[in-house]
Design a protein around this motif. Structure first.
Motif, mmCIF file in Angstrom:
data_model
loop_
_atom_site.group_PDB
_atom_site.id
_atom_site.type_symbol
_atom_site.label_atom_id
_atom_site.label_comp_id
_atom_site.label_asym_id
_atom_site.label_seq_id
_atom_site.Cartn_x
_atom_site.Cartn_y
_atom_site.Cartn_z
ATOM 1 N N VAL A 22 0.837 -1.203 0.000
ATOM 2 C CA VAL A 22 0.000 0.000 0.000
ATOM 3 C C VAL A 22 0.872 1.254 0.000
ATOM 4 N N SER A 23 1.932 1.254 0.800
ATOM 5 C CA SER A 23 2.837 2.408 0.826
ATOM 6 C C SER A 23 3.505 2.614 -0.534
ATOM 7 N N ASP A 24 3.930 1.510 -1.151
ATOM 8 C CA ASP A 24 4.549 1.597 -2.476
ATOM 9 C C ASP A 24 3.559 2.144 -3.504
ATOM 10 N N ALA A 25 2.303 1.724 -3.390
ATOM 11 C CA ALA A 25 1.281 2.202 -4.333
ATOM 12 C C ALA A 25 1.093 3.708 -4.207
ATOM 13 N N LEU A 26 1.119 4.209 -2.986
ATOM 14 C CA LEU A 26 0.971 5.648 -2.772
ATOM 15 C C LEU A 26 2.162 6.409 -3.350
ATOM 16 N N GLN A 27 3.354 5.857 -3.169
ATOM 17 C CA GLN A 27 4.550 6.492 -3.724
ATOM 18 C C GLN A 27 4.522 6.470 -5.253
ATOM 19 N N THR A 28 4.077 5.350 -5.814
ATOM 20 C CA THR A 28 3.991 5.226 -7.270
ATOM 21 C C THR A 28 2.996 6.225 -7.845
ATOM 22 N N ALA A 29 1.859 6.361 -7.180
ATOM 23 C CA ALA A 29 0.848 7.312 -7.643
ATOM 24 C C ALA A 29 1.405 8.726 -7.676
ATOM 25 N N ALA A 30 2.168 9.096 -6.642
ATOM 26 C CA ALA A 30 2.753 10.435 -6.601
ATOM 27 C C ALA A 30 3.780 10.619 -7.715
ATOM 28 N N ALA A 31 4.579 9.579 -7.970
ATOM 29 C CA ALA A 31 5.630 9.678 -8.991
ATOM 30 C C ALA A 31 5.041 9.739 -10.394
ATOM 31 N N GLN A 32 3.936 9.039 -10.614
ATOM 32 C CA GLN A 32 3.341 8.958 -11.948
ATOM 33 C C GLN A 32 2.157 9.899 -12.129
ATOM 34 N N ASN A 33 1.853 10.685 -11.107
ATOM 35 C CA ASN A 33 0.711 11.590 -11.147
ATOM 36 C C ASN A 33 -0.584 10.838 -11.445
ATOM 37 N N SER A 34 -0.724 9.670 -10.815
ATOM 38 C CA SER A 34 -1.922 8.844 -10.979
ATOM 39 C C SER A 34 -2.853 9.055 -9.790
ATOM 40 N N ASP A 35 -4.062 8.541 -9.920
ATOM 41 C CA ASP A 35 -5.033 8.644 -8.839
ATOM 42 C C ASP A 35 -4.549 7.791 -7.661
ATOM 43 N N PRO A 36 -4.206 8.383 -6.533
ATOM 44 C CA PRO A 36 -3.695 7.591 -5.412
ATOM 45 C C PRO A 36 -4.726 6.644 -4.845
ATOM 46 N N VAL A 37 -5.993 7.031 -4.886
ATOM 47 C CA VAL A 37 -7.039 6.154 -4.365
ATOM 48 C C VAL A 37 -7.099 4.866 -5.178
ATOM 49 N N ARG A 38 -7.102 4.984 -6.499
ATOM 50 C CA ARG A 38 -7.164 3.778 -7.340
ATOM 51 C C ARG A 38 -5.916 2.922 -7.149
ATOM 52 N N CYS A 39 -4.763 3.551 -7.078
ATOM 53 C CA CYS A 39 -3.527 2.771 -6.908
ATOM 54 C C CYS A 39 -3.543 1.982 -5.606
ATOM 55 N N ILE A 40 -4.020 2.597 -4.538
ATOM 56 C CA ILE A 40 -4.053 1.917 -3.242
ATOM 57 C C ILE A 40 -5.102 0.822 -3.226
ATOM 58 N N VAL A 41 -6.284 1.109 -3.748
ATOM 59 C CA VAL A 41 -7.344 0.090 -3.792
ATOM 60 C C VAL A 41 -6.886 -1.104 -4.623
ATOM 61 N N ARG A 42 -6.263 -0.844 -5.754
ATOM 62 C CA ARG A 42 -5.794 -1.935 -6.618
ATOM 63 C C ARG A 42 -4.753 -2.794 -5.898
ATOM 64 N N ALA A 43 -3.814 -2.132 -5.220
ATOM 65 C CA ALA A 43 -2.779 -2.880 -4.493
ATOM 66 C C ALA A 43 -3.394 -3.703 -3.371
ATOM 67 N N LEU A 44 -4.315 -3.105 -2.641
ATOM 68 C CA LEU A 44 -4.942 -3.785 -1.514
ATOM 69 C C LEU A 44 -5.773 -4.977 -1.975
#
Length: 233
Positions: free
Chosen positions: A85-107
């Motif tokens: 989940v932490s990695d997903a949040l970092q990835t979202a910030a780096a790629q300017n992606s939706d952090p909510v979707r990145c975290i939900v997908r990872a979880l």
């Protein structure tokens, strides 16, 4: 949060302090994970020690029984969830992606993976009286996400109740993927889409409520125009 004292002796005998001891524990847990994939029927301390290439005495030096090994594996699994989940949040910030979707997908992805093993390990973990420990770990990670600069509403405070409700709503769906995946009413993508929609809608409403409350508080502290004109302090 540490487990209650009455549970500690049942979970571990001693904590590894030196690097070599950490490596031994890791080898034991790796062997236990591989054996667990074959089912619980052959999961016992003798086979784990044999698979790990250590003596049974060495194994018992760290783990008093197979239940304590299951709990240790559960801790490792939950830690991997938190890192994902932490990695997903970092990835979202780096790629300017939706952090909510990145975290939900990872979880959701983590809870889909090795569902049978996850059920076994979480059953052992909660059965050892560690529900409060699990709740504290979830609370700490949710607070970390809420404070992250890449998170929606960063800089705006949500109440503890709001954080609890929205995080448990999403986590409940994630755990359903583990507990009863075959009976779920929709595809993984549909569930992900709805979970993302839920979080964004809830955050928008929560933010609006916070803004209205702040505005009302400000107005209450500021004298009205009529009062100023009439000289009322």
């Amino acid at each position: 949060m540490s487990p209650p004292k009455k549970h500690r002796s049942a979970l571990t005998r001693r904590s590894p302090r030196q690097e070599r001891a950490h490596e031994t524990v890791a080898v034991i847990l790796d062997a236990a994970w591989l054996l667990l994939q074959q089912g619980l029927s052959g999961f016992n301390t003798n086979r784990i020690a044999e698979r790990a290439g250590v003596s049974i005495g060495t194994l018992y030096g760290y783990f008093p029984n197979k239940q304590s090994i299951l709990v240790a594996l559960a801790r490792r699994l939950l830690q991997a969830d938190r890192l994902a989940v932490s990695d997903a949040l970092q990835t979202a910030a780096a790629q300017n992606s939706d952090p909510v979707r990145c975290i939900v997908r990872a979880l959701f992805g983590r809870h889909r993976q090795d569902a049978g093993l996850r059920r076994t390990l979480l059953g052992a973990y909660l059965g050892a009286g560690l529900a409060a420990d699990d709740a504290e770990q979830v609370r700490a990670q949710v607070a970390m996400m809420a404070a992250h600069p890449g998170w929606p509403l960063a800089g705006r405070s949500l109440t503890d109740a709001q954080l609890f409700v929205i995080s448990r709503a999403v986590l409940g769906v994630a755990r359903a993927l583990t507990e009863n995946a075959e009976a779920l009413p929709a595809s993984d993508q549909a569930l992900e889409d709805e979970a993302v929609r839920l979080v964004h809608a809830y955050l928008a409403v929560a933010a609006g409520g916070a803004s209205r409350a702040a505005s009302a508080s400000s107005e209450a502290k500021t004298p009205s125009s009529a009062a100023r004109m009439s000289g009322v302090p």
